[in-house]
Design an enzyme around this catalytic site. Structure first.
Site, PDB file in Angstrom:
ATOM      1  N   LEU A  33       0.814  -1.222   0.000  1.00  0.00           N
ATOM      2  CA  LEU A  33       0.000   0.000   0.000  1.00  0.00           C
ATOM      3  C   LEU A  33       0.843   1.267   0.000  1.00  0.00           C
ATOM      4  O   LEU A  33       1.910   1.328   0.599  1.00  0.00           O
ATOM      5  CB  LEU A  33      -0.918   0.003   1.226  1.00  0.00           C
ATOM      6  CG  LEU A  33      -1.874  -1.197   1.328  1.00  0.00           C
ATOM      7  CD1 LEU A  33      -2.707  -1.099   2.603  1.00  0.00           C
ATOM      8  CD2 LEU A  33      -2.778  -1.299   0.103  1.00  0.00           C
ATOM      9  N   GLY A  36      -1.648   6.448  -2.603  1.00  0.00           N
ATOM     10  CA  GLY A  36      -2.748   6.326  -3.577  1.00  0.00           C
ATOM     11  C   GLY A  36      -3.853   5.443  -3.019  1.00  0.00           C
ATOM     12  O   GLY A  36      -5.028   5.830  -2.976  1.00  0.00           O
ATOM     13  N   HIS A  37      -3.475   4.263  -2.550  1.00  0.00           N
ATOM     14  CA  HIS A  37      -4.466   3.367  -1.937  1.00  0.00           C
ATOM     15  C   HIS A  37      -5.137   4.042  -0.743  1.00  0.00           C
ATOM     16  O   HIS A  37      -6.343   3.959  -0.546  1.00  0.00           O
ATOM     17  CB  HIS A  37      -3.787   2.090  -1.411  1.00  0.00           C
ATOM     18  CG  HIS A  37      -3.131   1.246  -2.447  1.00  0.00           C
ATOM     19  ND1 HIS A  37      -1.772   1.080  -2.511  1.00  0.00           N
ATOM     20  CD2 HIS A  37      -3.640   0.507  -3.457  1.00  0.00           C
ATOM     21  CE1 HIS A  37      -1.469   0.257  -3.507  1.00  0.00           C
ATOM     22  NE2 HIS A  37      -2.575  -0.097  -4.107  1.00  0.00           N
ATOM     23  N   GLN A  61      -5.144 -12.083 -13.264  1.00  0.00           N
ATOM     24  CA  GLN A  61      -4.935 -10.887 -14.075  1.00  0.00           C
ATOM     25  C   GLN A  61      -3.478 -10.723 -14.529  1.00  0.00           C
ATOM     26  O   GLN A  61      -3.145  -9.715 -15.136  1.00  0.00           O
ATOM     27  CB  GLN A  61      -5.445  -9.642 -13.350  1.00  0.00           C
ATOM     28  CG  GLN A  61      -4.645  -9.230 -12.141  1.00  0.00           C
ATOM     29  CD  GLN A  61      -5.382  -8.179 -11.324  1.00  0.00           C
ATOM     30  OE1 GLN A  61      -6.459  -8.428 -10.778  1.00  0.00           O
ATOM     31  NE2 GLN A  61      -4.824  -6.980 -11.247  1.00  0.00           N
ATOM     32  N   LYS A 149      -5.877   6.372 -11.653  1.00  0.00           N
ATOM     33  CA  LYS A 149      -4.566   5.987 -12.192  1.00  0.00           C
ATOM     34  C   LYS A 149      -4.751   4.820 -13.157  1.00  0.00           C
ATOM     35  O   LYS A 149      -4.139   4.762 -14.213  1.00  0.00           O
ATOM     36  CB  LYS A 149      -3.645   5.581 -11.038  1.00  0.00           C
ATOM     37  CG  LYS A 149      -2.190   5.829 -11.316  1.00  0.00           C
ATOM     38  CD  LYS A 149      -1.373   4.655 -11.714  1.00  0.00           C
ATOM     39  CE  LYS A 149      -1.326   3.506 -10.797  1.00  0.00           C
ATOM     40  NZ  LYS A 149      -0.538   2.391 -11.346  1.00  0.00           N
ATOM     41  N   GLN A 153      -9.309   0.508 -16.186  1.00  0.00           N
ATOM     42  CA  GLN A 153      -9.860  -0.464 -15.231  1.00  0.00           C
ATOM     43  C   GLN A 153     -11.143   0.061 -14.582  1.00  0.00           C
ATOM     44  O   GLN A 153     -12.159  -0.639 -14.539  1.00  0.00           O
ATOM     45  CB  GLN A 153      -8.811  -0.772 -14.162  1.00  0.00           C
ATOM     46  CG  GLN A 153      -9.344  -1.521 -12.965  1.00  0.00           C
ATOM     47  CD  GLN A 153      -8.247  -1.926 -12.010  1.00  0.00           C
ATOM     48  OE1 GLN A 153      -7.552  -2.891 -12.259  1.00  0.00           O
ATOM     49  NE2 GLN A 153      -8.079  -1.218 -10.910  1.00  0.00           N
ATOM     50  N   SER A 186       2.593   0.556  -6.720  1.00  0.00           N
ATOM     51  CA  SER A 186       3.368  -0.465  -6.004  1.00  0.00           C
ATOM     52  C   SER A 186       4.571  -0.880  -6.843  1.00  0.00           C
ATOM     53  O   SER A 186       5.608  -1.277  -6.315  1.00  0.00           O
ATOM     54  CB  SER A 186       2.500  -1.685  -5.714  1.00  0.00           C
ATOM     55  OG  SER A 186       1.321  -1.286  -5.049  1.00  0.00           O
ATOM     56  N   ARG A 187       4.443  -0.776  -8.162  1.00  0.00           N
ATOM     57  CA  ARG A 187       5.540  -1.203  -9.055  1.00  0.00           C
ATOM     58  C   ARG A 187       6.688  -0.203  -9.100  1.00  0.00           C
ATOM     59  O   ARG A 187       7.759  -0.526  -9.622  1.00  0.00           O
ATOM     60  CB  ARG A 187       5.003  -1.454 -10.456  1.00  0.00           C
ATOM     61  CG  ARG A 187       4.147  -2.707 -10.550  1.00  0.00           C
ATOM     62  CD  ARG A 187       3.825  -3.082 -11.985  1.00  0.00           C
ATOM     63  NE  ARG A 187       3.248  -4.414 -12.079  1.00  0.00           N
ATOM     64  CZ  ARG A 187       1.941  -4.669 -12.186  1.00  0.00           C
ATOM     65  NH1 ARG A 187       1.068  -3.678 -12.208  1.00  0.00           N
ATOM     66  NH2 ARG A 187       1.505  -5.917 -12.271  1.00  0.00           N
TER      67      ARG A 187
END
Ligand code: AMP
Length: 280
Positions: A33, A36-37, A61, A149, A153, A186-187
């Site tokens: 997390l 953003g989350h 996914q 973001k 989705q 997270s990436r």
């Protein structure tokens, strides 16, 4: 904060809360997390009586060549953060229970997932809609919170909820950024220091689109050309796609009219990052 792993327990918890007239808010995540989350969690706290956050790195996914195995996981830290934010339930569904042997049903939205990220990741959105539909049926939220973001989705999930008459309001919230404009993800943890320094060029390019439109430019192709050259000036960055689309239909646009979504995905080293802005 209650921690729930069993699907039935989650379902019953929510059912009980709702029978007491509580409004249930839901924030689905894959963990690791960041702010953003947490901005989604804060909004859920503001608008709901009970906030459920799920952490589930959804194998469905990820394509076999992608980063499922090495996706960042830090449950201890995530748990503490969510506790500090006053989350009521941390839902940690078990993969074996969500996808038992013999699992055969997928949820797929047509056409919207074909372009943008769906071109590079053709099975990605089917994995997302399938897991989100399952999580919605377990948590049964009144409101569910997603980040812009991941613009495509949230658009696809909104479509799924409408088409399946799911009794949930899908709320999309603005992208939270680092001090230099890089969209939190997270990436981002995958980036080495040189890559991290190069990454803000993505947001600089998207900001340039905003300025071009504010300056009166209406030819979308000209704007895209300028964005591509700006990004091209950063040797560590390789564009996957850069598109200007209608935020509702996700169809490409040529002339500026109403609102336009400038969206991109780019590889920085091996890391694929996405970002977007809505202009107009
Ligand atoms: P993820 O854990 O990547 O699946 O993301 C969980 C939710 O957080 C999704 O709705 C994302 O769109 C949202 N999210 C991720 N990054 C950001 C960000 N930088 N700002 C706002 N929301 C975000």
């Amino acid at each position: 904060m209650r921690e729930i792993k069993r699907l039935r327990e989650m379902y019953l918890y929510s059912l009980k809360a709702k029978s007491h007239g509580k409004k249930v808010g839901f924030v689905p995540t894959m963990g690791a997390l960041h702010e953003g989350h947490l901005s989604l969690v804060e909004e859920a706290k503001r608008r709901c009586d009970i906030v459920v956050v799920s952490i589930f790195v959804n194998p469905l996914q990820f394509a076999p060549s992608e980063d499922f195995a090495r996706y960042p996981r830090n449950l201890r830290r995530d748990r503490q953060l969510l506790k500090n934010f006053g989350v009521d339930v941390l839902f940690l569904p078990d993969a074996g229970q969500l996808y038992p042997p013999g699992f055969k049903t997928f949820v797929e939205v047509e056409s919207l997932p074909k372009k943008m990220c769906g071109r590079t990741r053709p099975t990605h959105f089917r994995g997302v809609t399938t897991v989100v539909a399952k999580l919605f049926s377990l948590v049964n939220p009144d409101l569910a919170f997603f980040g812009e973001k991941d613009f495509q989705q949230q658009r696809i999930i909104r479509q799924m909820a409408a088409d399946l008459n799911l009794p949930v309001e899908v709320v999309a919230l603005p992208t939270v950024r680092e001090f230099d404009g890089l969209a939190m993800s997270s990436r981002n943890a995958y980036l080495n220091p040189r890559e991290r320094k190069a990454a803000p060029v993505l947001y600089r390019a998207l900001s340039l689109a905003q300025r071009e439109v504010q300056g009166g430019e209406r030819d979308v192709n000209k704007i895209l050309f300028r964005l591509r050259s700006l990004i091209g000036s950063e040797p560590l960055v390789r564009l996957d796609y850069l598109l200007a689309v209608d935020p509702e239909t996700l169809q490409e646009v040529k002339q500026f009219k109403g609102k336009v979504l400038f969206a991109l995905a780019a590889y920085i080293g091996k890391t694929r990052l996405i970002d977007n802005v809505v202009v107009g």
